[in-house]
Design an enzyme around this catalytic site. Structure first.
Site, PDB file in Angstrom:
ATOM      1  CB  CYS A   1      39.135  33.903  27.141  1.00 35.15           C
ATOM      2  SG  CYS A   1      38.825  33.237  25.255  1.00 35.15           S
ATOM      3  CB  ILE A   2      36.678  34.579  32.064  1.00 35.06           C
ATOM      4  CG1 ILE A   2      36.878  34.989  33.336  1.00 35.06           C
ATOM      5  CG2 ILE A   2      35.736  33.230  31.934  1.00 35.06           C
ATOM      6  CD1 ILE A   2      35.582  35.362  34.045  1.00 35.06           C
ATOM      7  CG  LEU A   3      43.036  31.299  33.205  1.00 36.08           C
ATOM      8  CD1 LEU A   3      42.471  29.903  33.400  1.00 36.08           C
ATOM      9  CD2 LEU A   3      44.006  31.108  32.392  1.00 36.08           C
TER      10      LEU A   3
ATOM     11  CD  GLN B   1      41.403  27.232  38.761  1.00 35.37           C
ATOM     12  OE1 GLN B   1      41.388  25.842  39.068  1.00 35.37           O
ATOM     13  NE2 GLN B   1      41.853  27.448  37.855  1.00 35.37           N
TER      14      GLN B   1
ATOM     15  N   GLY C   1      37.185  32.538  45.442  1.00 40.15           N
ATOM     16  CA  GLY C   1      36.227  33.381  45.250  1.00 40.15           C
ATOM     17  C   GLY C   1      36.773  34.606  44.143  1.00 40.15           C
TER      18      GLY C   1
ATOM     19  CE  LYS D   1      30.329  32.772  42.885  1.00 37.97           C
ATOM     20  NZ  LYS D   1      29.780  31.741  43.966  1.00 37.97           N
TER      21      LYS D   1
ATOM     22  CD  GLU E   1      33.401  33.443  22.254  1.00 38.73           C
ATOM     23  OE1 GLU E   1      34.162  32.455  21.860  1.00 38.73           O
ATOM     24  OE2 GLU E   1      34.258  34.692  22.278  1.00 38.73           O
TER      25      GLU E   1
ATOM     26  CB  SER F   1      34.770  25.532  30.394  1.00 42.16           C
ATOM     27  OG  SER F   1      34.933  26.379  31.500  1.00 42.16           O
TER      28      SER F   1
END
Length: 481
Positions: free
Chosen positions: A337-339, A345, A348, A351, A371, A375
């Site tokens: 998971c990445i957030l 937001q 940058g 990234k 994974e 989204s």
């Protein structure tokens, strides 16, 4: 436009006025998910059809267009069981509520400082990650050798893709099924009324107030509060500002727990073991679930590492975003998971998180992939990163001994640690591949080159490998993590 003589119930569909700050107001079709009565005035929780769930909201009756009301279709009759009618089938909603009750008891135990049992019953919920389209017709066995040369235009280059020896390594890059262990995992099998509705109005985290996008299974007694307060350093949830102030006098943390493995300027990354720092990891998952849809939340964080990015000032290290990663992944996932939290937001940081995950893969000597499915926002970020990284490699190629420079797909993958399937899908997404005189040709047009240069000029945040102090562990030799 509301007609109070018509009863609007859950499941009805009708146009609803959506107030758009960027464009003119519009009346998209929406589904009524819930109805509540406050002091004699009804409010309706609506989901705008074909819009992201983060736009769901409570609306007043004057925003409903009753003239185009669509009543829900009648449900099928109760199925017969063992040839006898009347046997009550299992209800997903009842199962979810039972599961939710289990979770609320466990979460309340956490707030009292008790250790949660592992694993706890999973909570069906939805998350941030949607599908990535990768065309299947372009096979790996046709993409081995890449020859590049400059044509007559100094701003345009062409790549020849020739058949190679990778015929046995054909793949479309889409895993057959998502991983089903860990803290936040893909799960689309449940879509119920409980988890389809946002249950937290506002979260105060340090100097920021966040409006959650999705459901998160915080303890039920906290979901009715106007503001949920979190300690920005340990992420413990509290019911009032007074409780938070009292907690801060006792909380010694001024940074995420775990080892600081990267620091450059004000940006730091901390590696957190989901087994050693279970309470923090669980609280992080609860916070992340507010902004991740199509995920199921588990409290078994033992199989996971969490990499938290923070920004430093005189008051401490403030969380910006994170990604989680399996200690052992059979599918070569380097991100689960990445957030990036909403206040950070479009600056940058997303990234930068992605780049950091691939730097870890480089140190580990592996190629990795996030994974899937991704989204909508995750796919945009990854496509942008892959495009810039691959174009950077291709544009930096130089000829040797007067011959055309050449590079293979495998070499691009090894240099960048981006999995071969993602390299190919990115070339397809950029629409660079053509077939000419028996060869696959990749053409870098002037627009592509100029667009890449403009994007790289705006990309001020980069990972400096010299500032990374990371030693990978062989988790297969460490028993149960």
């Amino acid at each position: 436009m509301a007609d109070h003589s018509v009863e609007i119930t859950e499941g009805c569909r009708l146009p609803v006025l959506r107030k758009n700050q960027e464009h003119e107001d519009e009346w998209p079709l929406a589904e009524i998910l819930s109805v509540k009565d406050i002091s004699g005035k009804k409010l309706y929780y609506v989901h705008y059809i074909d819009f992201n769930k983060r736009l769901d909201e409570w609306v007043t009756p004057d925003r409903l267009d009753i003239k185009k009301l669509q009543f829900p279709k009648k449900e099928a009759k109760t199925p017969m069981k063992n040839g006898l009618p009347g046997s009550r089938p299992s209800s997903p909603e009842r199962d979810v509520k039972k599961s939710l009750d289990l979770h609320v008891q466990s979460a309340s135990a956490t707030s009292r400082g008790k250790t949660l049992p592992t694993p706890v019953q999973k909570i069906p919920a939805r998350s941030f990650f949607a599908s990535q389209s990768v065309q299947k017709e372009f096979m790996m066995n046709e993409l081995n050798m890449v020859k590049m040369f400059q044509n007559n235009s100094p701003r345009c280059s062409t790549v020849y893709l020739l058949p190679g020896e990778d015929s046995q390594d054909s793949s479309d890059g889409i895993p057959s099924a998502p991983r089903m262990t860990g803290s936040l995992v893909s799960d689309r099998s449940h879509d119920d009324i409980v988890t389809r509705m946002k249950n937290i109005d506002c979260i105060e985290l340090g100097r920021h107030r966040l409006k959650p996008w999705y459901f998160s299974p915080y303890p039920q007694e906290l979901t009715s509060l106007p503001i949920l307060y979190l300690c920005e350093f340990c992420l413990k949830y509290l019911k009032s500002l007074k409780c938070l102030q009292r907690h801060l006098t006792k909380c010694n943390l001024r940074h995420p727990p775990g080892n600081e493995i990267y620091r450059k300027g004000t940006i730091s990354f901390f590696e957190i073991d989901g087994r050693k720092n279970k309470a923090y990891s669980q609280n992080l998952c609860l916070l992340a679930k507010c902004f991740l849809d199509h995920k199921t939340l588990y409290y078994d964080t033992d199989p996971f590492l969490f990499y938290v990015m923070s920004e430093y000032d005189s008051k401490g290290f403030h969380i910006v975003g994170y990604f989680s990663k399996e200690k052992e992944s059979t599918e070569d996932y380097n991100v689960a998971c990445i957030l990036t939290l909403p206040p950070y937001q479009r600056r940058g940081y997303g990234k930068l998180l992605i780049e950091f995950s691939y730097e870890l893969s480089k140190v580990e000597g592996k190629t990795g992939t996030p994974e899937k499915p991704l989204s909508d926002l995750g796919l945009l970020s990854y496509r942008s990163y892959w495009s810039q990284t691959i174009l950077e490699i291709l544009m930096d190629l130089k000829s040797e001994n007067g011959e055309r420079p050449q590079i293979t797909i495998n070499e691009i993958s090894e240099i960048t640690s981006v999995k071969k399937e993602d390299v190919i899908s990115t070339l397809q997404y950029l629409n660079l591949i053509n077939y000419y005189k028996g060869q696959y040709i990749l053409t870098l047009s002037e627009d592509i080159v100029e667009g890449h240069e403009r994007a790289m000029q705006k990309r001020h945040l980069r990972i400096d490998p010299k500032c990374l102090h990371f030693t990978p562990k062989d988790w297969s030799k460490r028993g149960k993590w």
